[in-house]
Design an enzyme around this catalytic site. Structure first.
Site, PDB file in Angstrom:
ATOM      1  N   GLY A  11     -12.854   5.416 -13.180  1.00  0.00           N
ATOM      2  CA  GLY A  11     -13.125   4.089 -12.651  1.00  0.00           C
ATOM      3  C   GLY A  11     -14.606   3.936 -12.337  1.00  0.00           C
ATOM      4  O   GLY A  11     -15.451   4.738 -12.776  1.00  0.00           O
ATOM      5  N   ALA A  46      -9.486  -5.021 -10.526  1.00  0.00           N
ATOM      6  CA  ALA A  46     -10.164  -5.705  -9.420  1.00  0.00           C
ATOM      7  C   ALA A  46     -10.547  -7.116  -9.866  1.00  0.00           C
ATOM      8  O   ALA A  46     -11.232  -7.293 -10.870  1.00  0.00           O
ATOM      9  CB  ALA A  46     -11.405  -4.926  -8.999  1.00  0.00           C
ATOM     10  N   GLN A  47     -10.128  -8.119  -9.118  1.00  0.00           N
ATOM     11  CA  GLN A  47     -10.385  -9.505  -9.503  1.00  0.00           C
ATOM     12  C   GLN A  47     -11.582 -10.108  -8.779  1.00  0.00           C
ATOM     13  O   GLN A  47     -12.493 -10.653  -9.380  1.00  0.00           O
ATOM     14  CB  GLN A  47      -9.149 -10.368  -9.225  1.00  0.00           C
ATOM     15  CG  GLN A  47      -7.960 -10.096 -10.119  1.00  0.00           C
ATOM     16  CD  GLN A  47      -6.814 -11.058  -9.842  1.00  0.00           C
ATOM     17  OE1 GLN A  47      -6.908 -11.953  -9.009  1.00  0.00           O
ATOM     18  NE2 GLN A  47      -5.717 -10.870 -10.537  1.00  0.00           N
ATOM     19  N   GLY A  48     -11.558 -10.003  -7.431  1.00  0.00           N
ATOM     20  CA  GLY A  48     -12.462 -10.818  -6.604  1.00  0.00           C
ATOM     21  C   GLY A  48     -13.931 -10.670  -6.911  1.00  0.00           C
ATOM     22  O   GLY A  48     -14.610 -11.634  -7.240  1.00  0.00           O
ATOM     23  N   GLU A 115     -14.785 -14.766   0.716  1.00  0.00           N
ATOM     24  CA  GLU A 115     -13.429 -14.259   0.898  1.00  0.00           C
ATOM     25  C   GLU A 115     -13.172 -13.996   2.373  1.00  0.00           C
ATOM     26  O   GLU A 115     -14.066 -14.140   3.219  1.00  0.00           O
ATOM     27  CB  GLU A 115     -13.230 -12.991   0.058  1.00  0.00           C
ATOM     28  CG  GLU A 115     -13.391 -13.241  -1.440  1.00  0.00           C
ATOM     29  CD  GLU A 115     -13.196 -11.999  -2.287  1.00  0.00           C
ATOM     30  OE1 GLU A 115     -12.884 -10.931  -1.717  1.00  0.00           O
ATOM     31  OE2 GLU A 115     -13.354 -12.073  -3.508  1.00  0.00           O
ATOM     32  N   HIS A 243      -2.392  -6.511   0.374  1.00  0.00           N
ATOM     33  CA  HIS A 243      -3.034  -7.766  -0.016  1.00  0.00           C
ATOM     34  C   HIS A 243      -2.070  -8.899   0.295  1.00  0.00           C
ATOM     35  O   HIS A 243      -0.897  -8.845  -0.078  1.00  0.00           O
ATOM     36  CB  HIS A 243      -3.393  -7.772  -1.506  1.00  0.00           C
ATOM     37  CG  HIS A 243      -4.399  -8.823  -1.845  1.00  0.00           C
ATOM     38  ND1 HIS A 243      -4.099 -10.164  -1.867  1.00  0.00           N
ATOM     39  CD2 HIS A 243      -5.719  -8.732  -2.149  1.00  0.00           C
ATOM     40  CE1 HIS A 243      -5.187 -10.853  -2.180  1.00  0.00           C
ATOM     41  NE2 HIS A 243      -6.182 -10.006  -2.353  1.00  0.00           N
ATOM     42  N   ARG A 290      -7.751  -9.633   6.009  1.00  0.00           N
ATOM     43  CA  ARG A 290      -6.491  -9.415   5.289  1.00  0.00           C
ATOM     44  C   ARG A 290      -5.362  -8.915   6.172  1.00  0.00           C
ATOM     45  O   ARG A 290      -4.199  -9.260   5.957  1.00  0.00           O
ATOM     46  CB  ARG A 290      -6.720  -8.427   4.135  1.00  0.00           C
ATOM     47  CG  ARG A 290      -7.513  -9.034   2.997  1.00  0.00           C
ATOM     48  CD  ARG A 290      -7.770  -8.043   1.901  1.00  0.00           C
ATOM     49  NE  ARG A 290      -8.507  -8.682   0.810  1.00  0.00           N
ATOM     50  CZ  ARG A 290      -8.950  -8.033  -0.254  1.00  0.00           C
ATOM     51  NH1 ARG A 290      -8.737  -6.734  -0.376  1.00  0.00           N
ATOM     52  NH2 ARG A 290      -9.601  -8.675  -1.204  1.00  0.00           N
ATOM     53  N   HIS A 351      -2.040  -2.553  -1.420  1.00  0.00           N
ATOM     54  CA  HIS A 351      -3.231  -2.874  -2.204  1.00  0.00           C
ATOM     55  C   HIS A 351      -4.317  -1.809  -2.155  1.00  0.00           C
ATOM     56  O   HIS A 351      -4.881  -1.452  -3.179  1.00  0.00           O
ATOM     57  CB  HIS A 351      -3.794  -4.202  -1.697  1.00  0.00           C
ATOM     58  CG  HIS A 351      -4.994  -4.700  -2.441  1.00  0.00           C
ATOM     59  ND1 HIS A 351      -4.963  -4.994  -3.790  1.00  0.00           N
ATOM     60  CD2 HIS A 351      -6.269  -4.959  -2.020  1.00  0.00           C
ATOM     61  CE1 HIS A 351      -6.167  -5.427  -4.172  1.00  0.00           C
ATOM     62  NE2 HIS A 351      -6.973  -5.398  -3.128  1.00  0.00           N
ATOM     63  N   GLU A 375     -11.917   4.907  -3.827  1.00  0.00           N
ATOM     64  CA  GLU A 375     -10.798   4.670  -2.924  1.00  0.00           C
ATOM     65  C   GLU A 375     -10.179   5.949  -2.374  1.00  0.00           C
ATOM     66  O   GLU A 375      -9.624   5.956  -1.277  1.00  0.00           O
ATOM     67  CB  GLU A 375      -9.716   3.830  -3.613  1.00  0.00           C
ATOM     68  CG  GLU A 375      -8.631   3.367  -2.667  1.00  0.00           C
ATOM     69  CD  GLU A 375      -7.637   2.410  -3.303  1.00  0.00           C
ATOM     70  OE1 GLU A 375      -6.587   2.157  -2.679  1.00  0.00           O
ATOM     71  OE2 GLU A 375      -7.901   1.915  -4.424  1.00  0.00           O
ATOM     72  N   ARG A 386     -10.435  -2.708   5.478  1.00  0.00           N
ATOM     73  CA  ARG A 386     -11.554  -2.967   4.556  1.00  0.00           C
ATOM     74  C   ARG A 386     -11.871  -4.445   4.471  1.00  0.00           C
ATOM     75  O   ARG A 386     -10.985  -5.273   4.272  1.00  0.00           O
ATOM     76  CB  ARG A 386     -11.210  -2.442   3.160  1.00  0.00           C
ATOM     77  CG  ARG A 386     -12.250  -2.799   2.101  1.00  0.00           C
ATOM     78  CD  ARG A 386     -11.926  -2.161   0.777  1.00  0.00           C
ATOM     79  NE  ARG A 386     -10.750  -2.715   0.148  1.00  0.00           N
ATOM     80  CZ  ARG A 386     -10.750  -3.766  -0.677  1.00  0.00           C
ATOM     81  NH1 ARG A 386     -11.875  -4.411  -0.933  1.00  0.00           N
ATOM     82  NH2 ARG A 386      -9.624  -4.177  -1.231  1.00  0.00           N
TER      83      ARG A 386
END
Length: 531
Positions: A11, A46-48, A115, A243, A290, A351, A375, A386
């Site tokens: 990753g 990972a999207q954000g 966010e 999440h 979150r 998540h 991670e 986080r």
């Protein structure tokens, strides 16, 4: 096989590190191993985006530091937070220079998102597939390096330490060292030995211990489990981030993530009655951190007796939505949801693990010559929760720090030549795969029901009793059966689940992502749980 730098995981953390050590040490061999294919990582999903301060007119290091500390609920290491935030811009610029593209506004500036938990717009993104773009960039750069070898379908069984040379190794042993790893080559079915000077664990998360997770199925906590078995220090594993908004699809284990950036752009959470409920839980409403949003959703689902709530995007500019979130738009459309006219059913899903292998500010673990990054590591950045989009930033910053410390030390580390081969004598092919698959289902059910968003002492006690039995059964199978990836993953997940529950049992308070109704308030003592 012998190598100078061994990287376990492909990753953003592992590949960034591999690129840097390969560039700094062109005469050294760098080996990257992954248990599936090189691009199947948590990073890819990972999207954000990446939270970083690169707009000093509207943002500042101080603001990012404060947001991170608030989210971490008193357990962040302030020095590490400052390191990551202040070194972050240079690391992000590096990956841009390697070819990564982030979205821009018509005037050429970066398009920044906001966010949960952030006080300003600071999240750089590539539509809603930021991780995929970073993974693409890094793999292209890695393949251009002649001294990097990538080995796919190689499953690490265990770290090699003095234990394998016949010495008694305990957590109090002061000089544990890592000499390499035993690897199950999935092409040949043989267990091989890779000897290394420096080893980096960049194995990702452990969402697979829960029934529903936004992680890919490969996220089984392998790095944490093998470090724990090698008597490395592990901390803060009770802080599992759920999440808040995973797409609800009945019976689906790997849930599709609906990025927090959607709420950052104005989406509203609503319950079964269509009520916007977040204002009842936090003044920041849908953009609260979150842990707060996940607990609020969990409360609404229990109160109304439903399995999900709704994310309402109907009032948003649809052209902008499709441009910014094409992946989410297409996924919703593929299951018959038109975001312009219908609300999206969402529910929390496991998540991110905020704890992990304890490291210092250079990524060094408690085991000599062994680093951890990404991670699977606990650097001190996240504390009890986080802050959104800090994970990719942390991976880049600590990959750089692991590289800096590693190249300084590599010439002083000798390759061990006296390490024994793996002993598989007396094992046989498992006669019933159902023993493994059913144990996995039981594990995920136990963790979901008893060690989820809301916990109690009774639930944790029940979870521990069931995990003890699963551990006993699986160890007997491990000792008698030929090793398979399914058995290795099950064994690792049971180990990780045990650590999560044990840490949760010792935290006699509610803090951040750990919410125990028997201890609804913070205690006066703030400390990290280290194992």
């Amino acid at each position: 096989m012998q190598t100078d730098f061994l990287v376990i995981g492909s990753g953003i953390a592992g590949l960034t590190y591999a690129l840097k050590v390969a560039d700094a040490c062109p005469d050294r061999k760098v080996t990257v191993i992954t248990k599936t294919t090189e691009d199947e990582t948590n990073t890819k999903y990972a999207q954000g985006g990446v939270a970083v301060v690169n707009d000093l007119e509207n943002d500042s290091f101080e603001k990012h530091i404060e947001d991170t500390l608030i989210a971490g609920d008193g357990l962040c290491n302030p020095e590490v937070v400052e390191i990551v935030v202040k070194e972050g811009p240079e690391r992000v610029q590096e990956i841009i220079d390697w070819g990564a593209e982030f979205d821009r506004t018509p005037d050429g500036d970066y398009a920044r998102g906001k966010e949960g938990g952030h006080s300003v717009f600071r999240v750089l993104h590539h539509k809603d597939v930021t991780g995929r773009e970073l993974e693409r960039t890094l793999l292209a750069a890695v393949h251009a390096k002649e001294n990097i070898e990538v080995l796919n379908h190689c499953f690490v069984v265990d770290l090699i330490t003095q234990h394998h040379l016949g010495y008694l190794v305990t957590k109090s042993t002061p000089d544990i060292e890592c000499y390499g790893v035993y690897v199950l080559n999935l092409h040949t079915g043989e267990i091989e030995k890779i000897i290394s000077r420096i080893t980096l664990l960049a194995t990702g998360g452990n969402g697979g211990v829960y029934r529903t997770t936004t992680n890919p199925r490969i996220a089984t906590g392998d790095g944490v489990a093998m470090a724990y078995r090698a008597k490395g220090r592990i901390e803060n594993m009770e802080f599992i981030q759920f999440h808040p908004t995973a797409l609800f699809e009945a019976g689906v284990g790997s849930a599709f993530l609906i990025s927090e950036a959607v709420r950052g752009d104005g989406a509203i959470l609503r319950n079964r009655k269509g009520e916007a409920f977040m204002e009842r839980y936090d003044a920041r409403k849908d953009l609260a951190p979150r842990d707060i949003v996940a607990r609020a959703i969990d409360s609404e689902m229990k109160r109304t007796g439903t399995e999900y709530v709704y994310l309402d995007c109907r009032h948003m500019n649809q052209e902008k939505f499709i441009h910014h979130f094409p992946n989410i738009y297409e996924k919703c459309r593929s299951i018959g949801i038109d975001v312009a006219t219908q609300m999206i059913p969402v529910a929390p899903a496991a998540h991110y693990s905020c704890g992990g292998i304890k490291t210092d500010e250079w990524g060094q673990t408690s085991i000599g010559n062994l680093y951890a990054c990404g991670e699977c590591a606990s650097t001190g950045l996240h504390g009890a929760n986080r802050l959104a989009s800090n994970s990719l930033l942390e991976a880049m910053v600590f990959a750089h720090r692991c590289y800096m410390d590693g190249i300084r030390r590599v010439s002083s580390v000798s390759l061990r030549t006296d390490l024994p081969d793996w002993n598989a004598h007396g094992t046989a092919q498992p006669s019933e795969m159902i023993l493994i698959t059913q144990s996995l289902k039981e594990l995920q059910q136990v963790m979901t029901d008893y060690v989820g968003i809301v916990r109690t002492d009774v639930r944790l006690e029940r979870a521990m009793k069931r995990l003890d039995l699963l551990h006993e059964e699986t160890e007997r199978l491990y000792e008698a059966a030929t090793i398979s990836p399914q058995l290795l993953e099950l064994r690792n997940m049971i180990t990780v689940a045990y650590i999560i529950v044990k840490c949760a049992q010792f935290r006699k308070e509610s803090r951040g992502l750990h919410y125990n109704t028997d201890y609804p308030a913070h205690s006066a003592i703030v400390q990290n749980m280290v194992w």
